[in-house]
Design an enzyme around this catalytic site. Structure first.
Site, PDB file in Angstrom:
ATOM      1  N   ASP A 105       0.862  -1.173   0.000  1.00 23.30           N
ATOM      2  CA  ASP A 105       0.000   0.000   0.000  1.00 23.30           C
ATOM      3  C   ASP A 105       0.908   1.236   0.000  1.00 23.30           C
ATOM      4  O   ASP A 105       2.095   1.152   0.360  1.00 23.30           O
ATOM      5  CB  ASP A 105      -0.888  -0.026   1.245  1.00 23.30           C
ATOM      6  CG  ASP A 105      -1.873   1.125   1.267  1.00 23.30           C
ATOM      7  OD1 ASP A 105      -2.475   1.406   0.216  1.00 23.30           O
ATOM      8  OD2 ASP A 105      -2.030   1.744   2.333  1.00 23.30           O
ATOM      9  N   ASP A 154      -0.320   5.114   0.740  1.00 24.36           N
ATOM     10  CA  ASP A 154      -0.657   6.068   1.799  1.00 24.36           C
ATOM     11  C   ASP A 154      -0.591   5.390   3.161  1.00 24.36           C
ATOM     12  O   ASP A 154      -1.292   4.413   3.415  1.00 24.36           O
ATOM     13  CB  ASP A 154      -2.065   6.626   1.580  1.00 24.36           C
ATOM     14  CG  ASP A 154      -2.159   7.505   0.341  1.00 24.36           C
ATOM     15  OD1 ASP A 154      -1.360   8.452   0.243  1.00 24.36           O
ATOM     16  OD2 ASP A 154      -3.012   7.231  -0.514  1.00 24.36           O
ATOM     17  N   ASP A 176      -1.295  -0.639   6.118  1.00 24.85           N
ATOM     18  CA  ASP A 176      -1.495   0.009   7.418  1.00 24.85           C
ATOM     19  C   ASP A 176      -2.950  -0.049   7.865  1.00 24.85           C
ATOM     20  O   ASP A 176      -3.265   0.399   8.965  1.00 24.85           O
ATOM     21  CB  ASP A 176      -1.061   1.480   7.358  1.00 24.85           C
ATOM     22  CG  ASP A 176      -1.991   2.312   6.476  1.00 24.85           C
ATOM     23  OD1 ASP A 176      -2.217   1.904   5.316  1.00 24.85           O
ATOM     24  OD2 ASP A 176      -2.499   3.341   6.941  1.00 24.85           O
TER      25      ASP A 176
END
Length: 342
Positions: free
Chosen positions: A26, A28, A225
Site C-alpha cells: 500500500d 498512503d 497500514d
C-alpha cells in the site's frame, strides 16, 4: 493462508523479503503520507529490492495515474516504473469493461487516474449527466473536488446509469492527519440516490485479481497500514500480510481485530521486511514474545516484562485473539497498551 481464524502473529526464521517473492505495498500510510516518505521506507524498500524482492505498489487511491505515482516514488528515492503501480482505478475499469460495451460513455467523478484507466479499457469518460452516460464511476478526486460533481453523479444514476466506485475507504492519511476518503464521498451519492455501487478496490476480489494479473506474483506478501482494506484484502485473497503501524491502525484496534482483520505479521514500519519475525509462544496461561508475557485477567488484558514494544504488542495480540476466537476481542486493553508507549 487458511481462512481459519488466526490466533497469533506468526514468526519467520528468515527475512520476509526472502520468504516472499513480491511485496504488494500500500502507499498512503506505508510508503508515504501527505506526499513525504515515511521514516525508514526508502532505505528499507531499497534493501528489499536489492535482495531480489519484487516491489509492487497497490493503492486504493484512484486520483493519480500509475505514471504519476511512479514518478513521485522515484522522486522520493524509491525507483519505480508505471508497471510497478496497480491502482483501484485500473481495477474498477476492468470491472466495468467486463460489463459494458466498448466505447460506452462513463461519467467520471474523480481525477485523471480514472480517466486514463477507462481509456485503457476502451471506455469513454464524460463530464455531465446530459452526455448520456451508461455508467458512473466514482474515485478519490482530491480535496478540491467540486460539490457539483456529486450532483452530476446523482442525476445520471437516477436516470438509470450503473454506478461503480473505485473504493470505499472512509479516510485517507495525510501530512496533517486523517482526512475524508472516497468512501465518505460515495456516502454522499448513496444518501442522495438510495443506490449501491459496485466496488472494485481493496479488500474486494477485483483488486486482488488486478494485482495478480499485473504482477504475476507467486508468493506475495501484502503490506499495509489498514485492517479494513489491506489486511482484509489479503485475507479474502488467501495470502499472507504484514501490518505496519505507520498509518491508520493503532495498537488497540489491532488487538480488538476480528479474524478477517488479523495480519500474519506485525511490525513498526517497513524495516520489518528485512528481518525475521519472532515467534509468539504459549507460556502457561498466556503468551510470550521476546521479553514480554501477555494474558487475560478477569475482563482485562495484562502485560508483564519488558523489551521491544512491538514484541509486547505481538504477545497481546496472541492473548486477545485466542480469547476472542472467531469474534472481536472486547477485553479492556487500555493499561496493557499504555505500557508499550507505541
Amino acid at each position: 493462508m487458511s481462512q481459519q481464524y488466526r490466533s497469533r502473529p506468526l514468526g519467520s526464521d528468515v527475512a520476509l523479503s526472502e520468504a516472499y517473492d513480491t511485496a504488494l505495498l500500500d502507499l498512503d500510510g506505508v510508503v508515504y503520507a501527505g506526499g513525504h516518505a515515511i521514516v525508514h521506507a526508502v532505505e528499507s524498500l531499497g534493501s528489499a529490492r536489492e535482495g531480489g524482492m519484487h516491489l509492487a505498489y497497490v493503492t486504493n487511491n484512484a486520483l493519480r495515474t500509475p505514471d504519476a505515482v511512479a514518478e513521485h516514488l522515484t522522486e522520493l528515492g524509491v525507483p519505480a516504473d508505471a508497471t510497478d503501480v496497480i491502482t483501484s482505478a485500473q481495477a474498477v475499469a476492468r470491472l466495468m469493461a467486463d460489463q459494458l460495451p466498448s466505447g460506452a460513455r462513463v461519467l467520471v467523478v474523480g481525477g485523471e487516474g480514472l480517466r486514463v484507466a477507462l481509456r485503457e479499457r476502451g471506455l469513454v469518460p464524460v463530464e455531465s449527466a446530459d452526455d448520456d452516460p451508461v455508467a458512473v464511476v466514482q474515485g478519490f478526486g482530491g480535496p478540491d473536488l467540486p460539490w457539483g460533481r456529486f450532483a452530476e453523479a446523482a442525476y445520471a444514476i437516477s436516470r438509470g446509469a450503473v454506478w461503480f466506485a473505485s473504493n470505499t475507504d472512509l479516510t485517507i492519511p495525510g501530512a496533517r492527519g486523517i482526512a475524508p476518503g472516497n468512501g465518505a464521498a460515495v456516502e454522499v451519492v448513496r444518501i442522495a440516490t438510495g443506490a449501491e455501487p459496485q466496488v472494485a478496490g481493496k479488500p474486494l476480489p477485483p483488486m486482488h485479481r488486478e494485482t495478480v494479473l499485473r504482477t504475476g506474483a507467486k508468493r506475495p506478501l501484502v503490506v499495509g497500514d489498514r485492517l479494513d482494506t489491506d489486511i482484509e484484502g489479503a485475507f479474502n485473497g488467501g495470502v499472507d500480510s504484514l501490518l505496519v503501524l505507520t498509518g491508520v491502525t493503532d495498537a488497540a484496534q489491532l488487538i480488538a481485530a476480528e479474524p478477517r482483520y488479523r495480519p500474519t505479521y506485525v511490525d513498526r514500519d517497513l524495516r520489518g521486511l528485512l528481518t525475521g519475525q519472532p515467534e509468539v509462544s504459549e507460556d502457561g496461561d498466556g503468551f510470550r514474545c521476546g521479553g514480554w508475557t501477555a494474558g487475560v485477567r478477569g475482563e482485562a488484558l495484562v502485560l508483564d516484562g519488558g523489551g521491544d514494544a512491538i514484541d509486547g504488542l505481538r504477545a497481546l495480540c496472541a492473548a486477545a485473539w485466542t480469547h476472542a476466537g472467531e469474534g472481536a476481542c472486547g477485553l479492556d486493553a487500555q493499561k496493557a497498551v499504555a505500557r508499550l508507549d507505541l
